[in-house]
Design an enzyme around this catalytic site. Sequence first.
Site, PDB file in Angstrom:
ATOM      1  N   SER A 137     -81.906 -60.793-101.056  1.00  0.00           N
ATOM      2  CA  SER A 137     -82.614 -60.834 -99.764  1.00  0.00           C
ATOM      3  C   SER A 137     -83.035 -59.415 -99.430  1.00  0.00           C
ATOM      4  O   SER A 137     -82.397 -58.450 -99.883  1.00  0.00           O
ATOM      5  CB  SER A 137     -81.662 -61.349 -98.683  1.00  0.00           C
ATOM      6  OG  SER A 137     -82.185 -61.078 -97.395  1.00  0.00           O
ATOM      7  N   TYR A 150     -73.466 -61.289 -94.433  1.00  0.00           N
ATOM      8  CA  TYR A 150     -74.575 -61.830 -95.233  1.00  0.00           C
ATOM      9  C   TYR A 150     -75.272 -60.696 -95.988  1.00  0.00           C
ATOM     10  O   TYR A 150     -75.468 -60.769 -97.203  1.00  0.00           O
ATOM     11  CB  TYR A 150     -75.567 -62.560 -94.324  1.00  0.00           C
ATOM     12  CG  TYR A 150     -76.787 -63.067 -95.054  1.00  0.00           C
ATOM     13  CD1 TYR A 150     -76.722 -64.219 -95.836  1.00  0.00           C
ATOM     14  CD2 TYR A 150     -78.013 -62.396 -94.968  1.00  0.00           C
ATOM     15  CE1 TYR A 150     -77.848 -64.683 -96.523  1.00  0.00           C
ATOM     16  CE2 TYR A 150     -79.133 -62.858 -95.643  1.00  0.00           C
ATOM     17  CZ  TYR A 150     -79.047 -63.996 -96.419  1.00  0.00           C
ATOM     18  OH  TYR A 150     -80.158 -64.457 -97.097  1.00  0.00           O
TER      19      TYR A 150
HETATM   20  N1  LIG Z   1     -84.851 -68.440 -95.659  1.00  0.00           N
HETATM   21  C1  LIG Z   1     -84.839 -67.110 -95.613  1.00  0.00           C
HETATM   22  O1  LIG Z   1     -85.371 -66.506 -94.666  1.00  0.00           O
HETATM   23  C2  LIG Z   1     -84.201 -66.328 -96.730  1.00  0.00           C
HETATM   24  C3  LIG Z   1     -84.450 -64.947 -96.784  1.00  0.00           C
HETATM   25  C4  LIG Z   1     -83.878 -64.195 -97.792  1.00  0.00           C
HETATM   26  C5  LIG Z   1     -83.065 -64.801 -98.728  1.00  0.00           C
HETATM   27  N2  LIG Z   1     -82.817 -66.153 -98.666  1.00  0.00           N
HETATM   28  C6  LIG Z   1     -81.922 -66.716 -99.670  1.00  0.00           C
HETATM   29  O2  LIG Z   1     -82.577 -67.771-100.352  1.00  0.00           O
HETATM   30  C7  LIG Z   1     -81.608 -68.689-100.841  1.00  0.00           C
HETATM   31  C8  LIG Z   1     -82.051 -70.104-100.482  1.00  0.00           C
HETATM   32  O3  LIG Z   1     -82.030 -70.242 -99.072  1.00  0.00           O
HETATM   33  P1  LIG Z   1     -83.067 -71.142 -98.271  1.00  0.00           P
HETATM   34  O4  LIG Z   1     -83.729 -70.273 -97.298  1.00  0.00           O
HETATM   35  O5  LIG Z   1     -83.874 -71.946 -99.210  1.00  0.00           O
HETATM   36  O6  LIG Z   1     -82.065 -72.026 -97.405  1.00  0.00           O
HETATM   37  P2  LIG Z   1     -81.661 -73.560 -97.465  1.00  0.00           P
HETATM   38  O7  LIG Z   1     -82.866 -74.413 -97.468  1.00  0.00           O
HETATM   39  O8  LIG Z   1     -80.631 -73.729 -96.413  1.00  0.00           O
HETATM   40  O9  LIG Z   1     -81.011 -73.696 -98.912  1.00  0.00           O
HETATM   41  C9  LIG Z   1     -79.708 -73.336 -99.215  1.00  0.00           C
HETATM   42  C10 LIG Z   1     -79.242 -74.230-100.347  1.00  0.00           C
HETATM   43  O10 LIG Z   1     -77.904 -73.856-100.713  1.00  0.00           O
HETATM   44  C11 LIG Z   1     -77.106 -75.026-100.785  1.00  0.00           C
HETATM   45  N3  LIG Z   1     -75.729 -74.709-100.443  1.00  0.00           N
HETATM   46  C12 LIG Z   1     -75.263 -74.239 -99.255  1.00  0.00           C
HETATM   47  N4  LIG Z   1     -73.925 -74.135 -99.306  1.00  0.00           N
HETATM   48  C13 LIG Z   1     -73.552 -74.535-100.554  1.00  0.00           C
HETATM   49  C14 LIG Z   1     -72.300 -74.640-101.217  1.00  0.00           C
HETATM   50  N5  LIG Z   1     -71.162 -74.324-100.587  1.00  0.00           N
HETATM   51  N6  LIG Z   1     -72.291 -75.072-102.500  1.00  0.00           N
HETATM   52  C15 LIG Z   1     -73.431 -75.415-103.141  1.00  0.00           C
HETATM   53  N7  LIG Z   1     -74.642 -75.312-102.569  1.00  0.00           N
HETATM   54  C16 LIG Z   1     -74.691 -74.885-101.298  1.00  0.00           C
HETATM   55  C17 LIG Z   1     -77.730 -75.986 -99.779  1.00  0.00           C
HETATM   56  O11 LIG Z   1     -77.488 -77.357-100.103  1.00  0.00           O
HETATM   57  P3  LIG Z   1     -76.219 -78.191 -99.550  1.00  0.00           P
HETATM   58  O12 LIG Z   1     -76.140 -77.917 -98.081  1.00  0.00           O
HETATM   59  O13 LIG Z   1     -76.554 -79.596 -99.919  1.00  0.00           O
HETATM   60  O14 LIG Z   1     -75.032 -77.683-100.308  1.00  0.00           O
HETATM   61  C18 LIG Z   1     -79.215 -75.693 -99.928  1.00  0.00           C
HETATM   62  O15 LIG Z   1     -79.760 -76.476-100.975  1.00  0.00           O
HETATM   63  C19 LIG Z   1     -80.275 -68.274-100.215  1.00  0.00           C
HETATM   64  O16 LIG Z   1     -79.510 -67.547-101.161  1.00  0.00           O
HETATM   65  C20 LIG Z   1     -80.687 -67.374 -99.077  1.00  0.00           C
HETATM   66  O17 LIG Z   1     -79.705 -66.430 -98.740  1.00  0.00           O
HETATM   67  C21 LIG Z   1     -83.380 -66.919 -97.679  1.00  0.00           C
END
Ligand SMILES: NC(=O)c1ccc[n+]([C@@H]2O[C@H](COP(=O)([O-])OP(=O)(O)OC[C@H]3O[C@@H](n4cnc5c(N)ncnc54)[C@H](OP(=O)(O)O)[C@@H]3O)[C@@H](O)[C@H]2O)c1
Length: 254
Positions: A137, A150
């Site tokens: 991130s 985080y």
């Molecule tokens: N959105 C942003 O602004 C942003 C910015 C920078 C980086 N990121 C990074 O991008 C990545 C994806 O995030 P996203 O934004 O796409 O969010 P998201 O839609 O909430 O996706 C997160 C995924 O992780 C899974 N997950 C959560 N807890 C888990 C666990 N304990 N075991 C296995 N799977 C788990 C969730 O599925 P389940 O709940 O079904 O387990 C979901 O599929 C993350 O690493 C996040 O930190 C996001």
Amino acid sequence: MTKHGLITGAGTGIGAAIAERLAARGTNLILVARDADRLNDVAHRLRAAHGVDVLTVPLDLSRPDAPADLVERLTGIEVDVLVNNAGVAHVGTAAATGPGRIRAMVDLNAAAVAETTARFLPGMLARGDGAIVNIASTAAYSPAPWNAAYAASKAFVLSFTRAVAVETEGTGVRVVAVSPGAVETPMNPGHVRGKRQPEQVADTVMAALDGRAPAVVDGRLNAAQAFVFSRVLPTRTASRLIGRFFARMAASRN
Ligand SMILES: NC(=O)c1ccc[n+]([C@@H]2O[C@H](COP(=O)([O-])OP(=O)(O)OC[C@H]3O[C@@H](n4cnc5c(N)ncnc54)[C@H](OP(=O)(O)O)[C@@H]3O)[C@@H](O)[C@H]2O)c1
């Protein structure tokens, strides 16, 4: 030979978008997250659209035994592309976030990424082929008050991945960290200036797989911001500015 890509956190957001891009390249997929229904929906869609094989593995990756469990469940399947994408965030002070949430965040965002990398990398090295993408991130580029654990977990991912990228130079295995800024997903609802879409991050991941850099930031504006916050501003100034942003976000969500 058809390749296998393993994507964690593939039921929603960035992970589902990366799954779509890999499937479009003809990669068979293994999708991992906790919610089996959401994984099955994505799997169904990708099989129909791209004719690839998709295996779903419902698993809580924050459990200490999860990476070992995952490897065991995939006995006999070679993973060519590993995308460690699953992650959780909680904005608020460390005190308000609390010990349980902080522990779960570090276990999933940092420990599971490092262990999963370490478990799949030897097979790739033995074959002299493969790729690992770890999703960090822009929060990794400076301490982030009101999002401390985080940002620290993502700084771990960035540092770990950059180091392993050097260790694996010349082996045929590609290792890269990709850092999104704000992206419109269930993790990050609401308006943020310059917010990007999961499909844009997925395109950046595909380009990173084909490139050579050990770390890539998604989007030009985000890359400029990460540079300024990590290399130009004094750390204290950068973290105060970032802290203001996350404090506002925490206030709007509580
Ligand atoms: N959105 C942003 O602004 C942003 C910015 C920078 C980086 N990121 C990074 O991008 C990545 C994806 O995030 P996203 O934004 O796409 O969010 P998201 O839609 O909430 O996706 C997160 C995924 O992780 C899974 N997950 C959560 N807890 C888990 C666990 N304990 N075991 C296995 N799977 C788990 C969730 O599925 P389940 O709940 O079904 O387990 C979901 O599929 C993350 O690493 C996040 O930190 C996001």
